[in-house]
Design an enzyme around this catalytic site. Structure first.
Site, PDB file in Angstrom:
ATOM      1  CG  ASP A 136      37.216  61.492  -9.226  1.00  0.00           C
ATOM      2  OD1 ASP A 136      37.276  60.352  -9.677  1.00  0.00           O
ATOM      3  OD2 ASP A 136      36.277  62.274  -9.464  1.00  0.00           O
ATOM      4  CB  CYS A 193      18.897  59.016   9.672  1.00  0.00           C
ATOM      5  SG  CYS A 193      18.610  60.266   8.400  1.00  0.00           S
ATOM      6  CB  CYS A 196      20.054  60.238   1.840  1.00  0.00           C
ATOM      7  SG  CYS A 196      20.616  58.748   2.668  1.00  0.00           S
ATOM      8  CB  CYS A 252      22.683  64.416   4.945  1.00  0.00           C
ATOM      9  SG  CYS A 252      23.605  63.536   6.219  1.00  0.00           S
TER      10      CYS A 252
HETATM   11  C1  B12 Z   1      32.277  56.513  -9.767  1.00  0.00           C
HETATM   12  C2  B12 Z   1      32.052  57.746  -8.927  1.00  0.00           C
HETATM   13  C3  B12 Z   1      30.798  58.346  -8.974  1.00  0.00           C
HETATM   14  C4  B12 Z   1      29.600  57.692  -9.675  1.00  0.00           C
HETATM   15  C5  B12 Z   1      29.072  56.540  -8.779  1.00  0.00           C
HETATM   16  C6  B12 Z   1      28.764  57.001  -7.331  1.00  0.00           C
HETATM   17  C7  B12 Z   1      29.031  55.958  -6.246  1.00  0.00           C
HETATM   18  N1  B12 Z   1      28.239  56.052  -5.186  1.00  0.00           N
HETATM   19  O1  B12 Z   1      29.921  55.137  -6.368  1.00  0.00           O
HETATM   20  C8  B12 Z   1      28.645  58.900  -9.842  1.00  0.00           C
HETATM   21  C9  B12 Z   1      28.878  59.547 -11.217  1.00  0.00           C
HETATM   22  C10 B12 Z   1      27.152  58.574  -9.737  1.00  0.00           C
HETATM   23  C11 B12 Z   1      29.153  59.819  -8.751  1.00  0.00           C
HETATM   24  C12 B12 Z   1      28.378  60.802  -8.155  1.00  0.00           C
HETATM   25  C13 B12 Z   1      28.836  61.629  -7.140  1.00  0.00           C
HETATM   26  N2  B12 Z   1      30.097  61.791  -6.715  1.00  0.00           N
HETATM   27 CO1  B12 Z   1      31.524  60.578  -7.227  1.00  0.00          CO
HETATM   28  N3  B12 Z   1      32.949  59.408  -7.500  1.00  0.00           N
HETATM   29  C14 B12 Z   1      33.104  58.273  -8.125  1.00  0.00           C
HETATM   30  C15 B12 Z   1      34.505  57.675  -7.932  1.00  0.00           C
HETATM   31  C16 B12 Z   1      35.338  57.969  -9.203  1.00  0.00           C
HETATM   32  C17 B12 Z   1      34.525  56.164  -7.648  1.00  0.00           C
HETATM   33  C18 B12 Z   1      33.537  55.736  -6.558  1.00  0.00           C
HETATM   34  C19 B12 Z   1      33.438  54.243  -6.465  1.00  0.00           C
HETATM   35  O2  B12 Z   1      34.428  53.547  -6.372  1.00  0.00           O
HETATM   36  N4  B12 Z   1      32.211  53.717  -6.533  1.00  0.00           N
HETATM   37  C20 B12 Z   1      31.981  52.308  -6.503  1.00  0.00           C
HETATM   38  C21 B12 Z   1      31.043  51.953  -5.381  1.00  0.00           C
HETATM   39  C22 B12 Z   1      30.922  50.427  -5.302  1.00  0.00           C
HETATM   40  O3  B12 Z   1      31.652  52.424  -4.209  1.00  0.00           O
HETATM   41  P1  B12 Z   1      30.824  52.806  -2.922  1.00  0.00           P
HETATM   42  O4  B12 Z   1      29.624  53.567  -3.288  1.00  0.00           O
HETATM   43  O5  B12 Z   1      31.776  53.427  -1.976  1.00  0.00           O
HETATM   44  O6  B12 Z   1      30.382  51.336  -2.476  1.00  0.00           O
HETATM   45  C23 B12 Z   1      30.630  50.821  -1.224  1.00  0.00           C
HETATM   46  C24 B12 Z   1      29.359  50.753  -0.406  1.00  0.00           C
HETATM   47  O7  B12 Z   1      28.278  50.334  -1.243  1.00  0.00           O
HETATM   48  C25 B12 Z   1      29.783  49.706   0.574  1.00  0.00           C
HETATM   49  N5  B12 Z   1      28.689  48.907   1.096  1.00  0.00           N
HETATM   50  C26 B12 Z   1      27.935  48.016   0.458  1.00  0.00           C
HETATM   51  N6  B12 Z   1      27.066  47.451   1.322  1.00  0.00           N
HETATM   52  C27 B12 Z   1      27.292  48.008   2.526  1.00  0.00           C
HETATM   53  C28 B12 Z   1      26.717  47.804   3.743  1.00  0.00           C
HETATM   54  C29 B12 Z   1      27.177  48.521   4.863  1.00  0.00           C
HETATM   55  C30 B12 Z   1      26.549  48.277   6.188  1.00  0.00           C
HETATM   56  C31 B12 Z   1      28.227  49.501   4.721  1.00  0.00           C
HETATM   57  C32 B12 Z   1      28.719  50.304   5.867  1.00  0.00           C
HETATM   58  C33 B12 Z   1      28.815  49.687   3.458  1.00  0.00           C
HETATM   59  C34 B12 Z   1      28.327  48.938   2.393  1.00  0.00           C
HETATM   60  O8  B12 Z   1      30.682  48.804  -0.099  1.00  0.00           O
HETATM   61  C35 B12 Z   1      31.040  49.350  -1.363  1.00  0.00           C
HETATM   62  C36 B12 Z   1      32.533  49.160  -1.638  1.00  0.00           C
HETATM   63  O9  B12 Z   1      33.327  49.740  -0.609  1.00  0.00           O
HETATM   64  C37 B12 Z   1      35.013  58.468  -6.667  1.00  0.00           C
HETATM   65  C38 B12 Z   1      36.523  58.746  -6.638  1.00  0.00           C
HETATM   66  C39 B12 Z   1      37.272  57.467  -6.287  1.00  0.00           C
HETATM   67  N7  B12 Z   1      38.265  57.112  -7.087  1.00  0.00           N
HETATM   68  O10 B12 Z   1      36.971  56.824  -5.297  1.00  0.00           O
HETATM   69  C40 B12 Z   1      34.173  59.772  -6.715  1.00  0.00           C
HETATM   70  C41 B12 Z   1      33.630  60.343  -5.385  1.00  0.00           C
HETATM   71  C42 B12 Z   1      33.037  59.191  -4.605  1.00  0.00           C
HETATM   72  N8  B12 Z   1      32.554  61.238  -5.802  1.00  0.00           N
HETATM   73  C43 B12 Z   1      32.437  62.256  -5.063  1.00  0.00           C
HETATM   74  C44 B12 Z   1      31.381  63.211  -5.186  1.00  0.00           C
HETATM   75  C45 B12 Z   1      31.558  64.548  -4.483  1.00  0.00           C
HETATM   76  C46 B12 Z   1      30.220  62.890  -5.913  1.00  0.00           C
HETATM   77  C47 B12 Z   1      28.890  63.664  -5.939  1.00  0.00           C
HETATM   78  C48 B12 Z   1      28.485  64.291  -4.605  1.00  0.00           C
HETATM   79  C49 B12 Z   1      28.971  64.758  -7.053  1.00  0.00           C
HETATM   80  C50 B12 Z   1      27.650  65.461  -7.327  1.00  0.00           C
HETATM   81  N9  B12 Z   1      27.246  66.448  -6.534  1.00  0.00           N
HETATM   82  O11 B12 Z   1      26.962  65.154  -8.269  1.00  0.00           O
HETATM   83  C51 B12 Z   1      27.900  62.541  -6.385  1.00  0.00           C
HETATM   84  C52 B12 Z   1      27.305  61.770  -5.186  1.00  0.00           C
HETATM   85  C53 B12 Z   1      26.310  60.703  -5.611  1.00  0.00           C
HETATM   86  C54 B12 Z   1      26.210  59.551  -4.600  1.00  0.00           C
HETATM   87  N10 B12 Z   1      25.205  59.580  -3.720  1.00  0.00           N
HETATM   88  O12 B12 Z   1      27.044  58.649  -4.612  1.00  0.00           O
HETATM   89  C55 B12 Z   1      33.485  62.310  -3.956  1.00  0.00           C
HETATM   90  C56 B12 Z   1      32.835  61.937  -2.601  1.00  0.00           C
HETATM   91  C57 B12 Z   1      33.413  62.682  -1.401  1.00  0.00           C
HETATM   92  C58 B12 Z   1      32.766  62.224  -0.117  1.00  0.00           C
HETATM   93  N11 B12 Z   1      32.582  63.146   0.836  1.00  0.00           N
HETATM   94  O13 B12 Z   1      32.418  61.072   0.050  1.00  0.00           O
HETATM   95  C59 B12 Z   1      34.550  61.287  -4.498  1.00  0.00           C
HETATM   96  C60 B12 Z   1      35.286  60.500  -3.421  1.00  0.00           C
HETATM   97  C61 B12 Z   1      35.571  62.094  -5.360  1.00  0.00           C
HETATM   98  C62 B12 Z   1      36.598  62.818  -4.509  1.00  0.00           C
HETATM   99  N12 B12 Z   1      37.887  62.559  -4.659  1.00  0.00           N
HETATM  100  O14 B12 Z   1      36.250  63.651  -3.684  1.00  0.00           O
HETATM  101  N13 B12 Z   1      30.420  59.536  -8.410  1.00  0.00           N
HETATM  102  S1  SF4 Z   2      20.539  61.428   5.320  1.00  0.00           S
HETATM  103 FE1  SF4 Z   2      22.663  61.362   6.154  1.00  0.00          FE
HETATM  104  S2  SF4 Z   2      22.441  60.539   8.263  1.00  0.00           S
HETATM  105 FE2  SF4 Z   2      20.512  60.104   7.170  1.00  0.00          FE
HETATM  106  S3  SF4 Z   2      20.807  57.996   6.360  1.00  0.00           S
HETATM  107 FE3  SF4 Z   2      21.413  59.417   4.721  1.00  0.00          FE
HETATM  108  S4  SF4 Z   2      23.621  59.655   4.972  1.00  0.00           S
HETATM  109 FE4  SF4 Z   2      22.860  58.761   6.912  1.00  0.00          FE
END
Ligand code: B12
Ligand code: SF4
Length: 324
Positions: A136, A193, A196, A252
């Site tokens: 991150d 499921c 969430c 989840c």
């Molecule tokens: C910006 C960011 C945030 C933002 C935006 C969250 C988000 N979902 O992107 C905010 C501040 C809200 C946030 C919150 C959290 N975060 Co954060 N965050 C980041 C960060 C810096 C970038 C993520 C990113 O690039 N987002 C951009 C979006 C576009 O990415 P995406 O969600 O993966 O989008 C993909 C999907 O939508 C997919 N998609 C779209 N359509 C479809 C359809 C299908 C069928 C499929 C399969 C996929 C798909 O394509 C997109 C591009 O790949 C990363 C670290 C990093 N550099 O990667 C940490 C990171 C994601 N965060 C993390 C964590 C722990 C959290 C929180 C749990 C913290 C908390 N308890 O509050 C929450 C979770 C909230 C949530 N449900 O997302 C961890 C996640 C670990 C893990 N197990 O996944 C990371 C990886 C940090 C780390 N190094 O550990 N975060």
């Molecule tokens: S709660 Fe967990 S298993 Fe169910 S849709 Fe969300 S991420 Fe997938």
């Protein structure tokens, strides 16, 4: 060492360092993941140019291709650092919940030294190799790489879930010029499921796998500037979260497979998983700085935490008035 021996060496050293899972992907440009990332930006889900995460729209070349960061990169090593500790939230009405990832020491302090140790071990095998570490800390789509490296699948809440340990883990990344045997993505086990999506208090999951950060409690309580007021509609749905949010992961079913972490640094400080609003209001800067030194809570600063607590209290007061 052969490439196969190098690969098992990385797995073994990563495990010895306390990482639960390790996977390796080939460093090639992201394709569908990057297109989807651009769609996400175009929809303004990062908060747009005036929002708290404008940085997400920068360095797109690096997000698409890690070789724009490290031109010699051949591989992306991805590790999962479990942070689950066997505590839970039992907040009273006048308390705000701290999200699980923030109970102990900041992962930005814990993971990089381990990644550096892993890089040193790699350099012993190949002294000319180049490496770069992230957790991150840069323009890398870490979740996309975790999927490519077979760590887990992307859940409908957008976090990565591993069959072995659920989703309570952080990701760590090493870009390296070394070659390995590569892992492949695993299948998506969310199937039918929608727990969430149904539980998300603010409708931030706009469609499965797509999170609008501007509707996410985590964004409002961690990322936004202190002087920005939390909108009443959001504050009213914040369900007592004063820093971050775990709702989508708490519900989840895959988090029934959680395993306690072996990393003591993630144990809750003072066994605290919530803080009373009064306590937050009364903190003096010096006390706050000492108590939350190297804690994720320092990101929001004392003023930010107080802003969040006040928004929650005002929402509670509005709810009470509506009921009466
Ligand atoms: C910006 C960011 C945030 C933002 C935006 C969250 C988000 N979902 O992107 C905010 C501040 C809200 C946030 C919150 C959290 N975060 Co954060 N965050 C980041 C960060 C810096 C970038 C993520 C990113 O690039 N987002 C951009 C979006 C576009 O990415 P995406 O969600 O993966 O989008 C993909 C999907 O939508 C997919 N998609 C779209 N359509 C479809 C359809 C299908 C069928 C499929 C399969 C996929 C798909 O394509 C997109 C591009 O790949 C990363 C670290 C990093 N550099 O990667 C940490 C990171 C994601 N965060 C993390 C964590 C722990 C959290 C929180 C749990 C913290 C908390 N308890 O509050 C929450 C979770 C909230 C949530 N449900 O997302 C961890 C996640 C670990 C893990 N197990 O996944 C990371 C990886 C940090 C780390 N190094 O550990 N975060
Ligand atoms: S709660 Fe967990 S298993 Fe169910 S849709 Fe969300 S991420 Fe997938």
């Amino acid at each position: 060492m052969t490439i196969a021996e190098q690969t098992s060496f990385v797995h073994q050293r990563a495990r010895e360092l306390g990482f639960s899972l390790v996977g390796i992907a080939q460093a090639v440009p992201l394709e569908q993941e990057f297109l989807r990332y651009q769609e996400w930006l175009a929809q303004g889900f990062h908060g747009g140019e005036q929002g708290a995460m404008q940085y997400m729209a920068r360095n797109l070349d690096k997000r698409e291709d890690v070789r724009a960061i490290l031109p010699s990169a051949e591989s992306v090593i991805v590790v999962a650092q479990n942070y689950y500790t066997p505590f839970s939230h039992v907040p009273k009405q006048d308390e705000g919940k701290i999200s699980r990832y923030a109970w102990g020491t900041d992962y930005h302090e814990v993971i990089p030294p381990k990644l550096r140790t892993l890089c040193m071990a790699l350099s012993e095998i190949d002294p000319k190799a180049e490496h770069k570490i992230y957790t991150d800390t840069g323009a890398i789509l870490e979740k996309a790489w975790a999927v490519r490296a077979g760590i887990g699948w992307q859940g409908k809440h957008s976090n990565i879930i591993a069959r072995e340990i659920g989703s309570w883990f952080f990701l760590g990344i090493i870009l390296t010029s070394m070659k390995f045997i590569y892992d492949t993505p695993i299948k998506d086990y969310c199937v039918s499921c929608t727990a969430c999506i149904d539980a998300f208090p603010t409708n931030a999951i706009v469609s499965p796998y797509r999170v609008d950060a501007t509707q996410c409690i985590s964004y409002w309580t961690i990322e936004t500037k202190t002087q920005v007021d939390i909108p009443d509609t959001l504050a009213g749905a914040m369900e007592q979260w004063v820093f971050g949010c775990d709702t989508c992961q708490d519900v989840c079913p895959w988090n029934r497979f959680q395993v306690p972490t072996n990393e003591q640094a993630f144990m809750p400080r003072h066994e605290e998983t919530s803080l009373s609003f009064r306590r937050i209001e009364e903190f003096q800067q010096e006390e706050f700085s000492a108590r939350f030194r190297k804690s994720p809570l320092k990101r929001t600063k004392l003023a930010g935490l107080q802003r969040n607590a006040r928004a929650l209290q005002q929402a509670q007061a509005r709810n009470t008035l509506n009921i009466e």
